[in-house]
Design a protein around this motif. Sequence first.
Motif, PDB file in Angstrom:
ATOM      1  N   ASN A 179     -56.842 -41.055  -2.569  1.00  0.00           N
ATOM      2  CA  ASN A 179     -56.351 -40.242  -3.494  1.00  0.00           C
ATOM      3  C   ASN A 179     -55.201 -39.318  -3.391  1.00  0.00           C
ATOM      4  O   ASN A 179     -55.449 -38.644  -2.214  1.00  0.00           O
ATOM      5  CB  ASN A 179     -57.461 -39.720  -4.408  1.00  0.00           C
ATOM      6  CG  ASN A 179     -58.200 -40.536  -5.225  1.00  0.00           C
ATOM      7  OD1 ASN A 179     -57.962 -41.536  -5.803  1.00  0.00           O
ATOM      8  ND2 ASN A 179     -59.753 -40.535  -4.776  1.00  0.00           N
ATOM      9  N   THR A 180     -54.002 -39.410  -3.909  1.00  0.00           N
ATOM     10  CA  THR A 180     -53.011 -38.239  -3.891  1.00  0.00           C
ATOM     11  C   THR A 180     -52.855 -37.859  -5.325  1.00  0.00           C
ATOM     12  O   THR A 180     -53.423 -38.383  -6.150  1.00  0.00           O
ATOM     13  CB  THR A 180     -51.902 -38.971  -3.132  1.00  0.00           C
ATOM     14  OG1 THR A 180     -51.098 -39.702  -4.092  1.00  0.00           O
ATOM     15  CG2 THR A 180     -52.207 -39.506  -1.618  1.00  0.00           C
ATOM     16  N   GLU A 181     -51.872 -37.076  -5.442  1.00  0.00           N
ATOM     17  CA  GLU A 181     -51.635 -36.603  -6.950  1.00  0.00           C
ATOM     18  C   GLU A 181     -50.914 -37.771  -7.533  1.00  0.00           C
ATOM     19  O   GLU A 181     -51.106 -37.786  -8.966  1.00  0.00           O
ATOM     20  CB  GLU A 181     -50.485 -35.677  -6.834  1.00  0.00           C
ATOM     21  CG  GLU A 181     -51.100 -34.252  -6.666  1.00  0.00           C
ATOM     22  CD  GLU A 181     -50.153 -33.026  -6.540  1.00  0.00           C
ATOM     23  OE1 GLU A 181     -49.111 -33.234  -7.173  1.00  0.00           O
ATOM     24  OE2 GLU A 181     -50.163 -31.979  -5.813  1.00  0.00           O
ATOM     25  N   ARG A 182     -50.507 -38.702  -6.916  1.00  0.00           N
ATOM     26  CA  ARG A 182     -49.449 -39.813  -7.518  1.00  0.00           C
ATOM     27  C   ARG A 182     -50.220 -41.060  -7.412  1.00  0.00           C
ATOM     28  O   ARG A 182     -49.639 -41.935  -8.183  1.00  0.00           O
ATOM     29  CB  ARG A 182     -48.116 -39.905  -6.858  1.00  0.00           C
ATOM     30  CG  ARG A 182     -47.285 -38.421  -7.008  1.00  0.00           C
ATOM     31  CD  ARG A 182     -45.858 -38.540  -6.130  1.00  0.00           C
ATOM     32  NE  ARG A 182     -45.595 -39.859  -5.846  1.00  0.00           N
ATOM     33  CZ  ARG A 182     -44.639 -40.126  -4.896  1.00  0.00           C
ATOM     34  NH1 ARG A 182     -44.133 -38.972  -4.300  1.00  0.00           N
ATOM     35  NH2 ARG A 182     -44.268 -41.501  -4.694  1.00  0.00           N
ATOM     36  N   THR A 241     -53.635 -43.789  -6.141  1.00  0.00           N
ATOM     37  CA  THR A 241     -54.922 -44.221  -5.841  1.00  0.00           C
ATOM     38  C   THR A 241     -54.960 -45.303  -5.110  1.00  0.00           C
ATOM     39  O   THR A 241     -54.588 -46.351  -5.632  1.00  0.00           O
ATOM     40  CB  THR A 241     -56.270 -44.083  -6.919  1.00  0.00           C
ATOM     41  OG1 THR A 241     -56.178 -42.867  -7.467  1.00  0.00           O
ATOM     42  CG2 THR A 241     -57.462 -44.433  -6.403  1.00  0.00           C
TER      43      THR A 241
END
Length: 89
Positions: free
Chosen positions: A8-11, A13
């Motif tokens: 997962n990142t802010e932008r 999955t």
Amino acid sequence: MFPETVLNTERLTLRAFTDADIEDTRASCGDALTQRRLPLPRPYTLDDATAWFTGVEEDRLAGPGERGRLLDIPPGPRPRDPVGVGPVR
């Protein structure tokens, strides 16, 4: 074999396919633009999507690595793009 991992990142999955993704796979692979650009069965049926998903899962379980992943990019509720992750040959 790598463990089943969710990245997962802010932008985005990056996660493994689930049975819940089969209908979305059928819909995206049956899209007219996708059909023009990729050598997929026409029409692309739910049976085609299920068979593809089953093959990806069998490959994942056989190792090494995880071959089929989904790239989810918010804000939409549906997965966006299947990607392949596996060993370099």
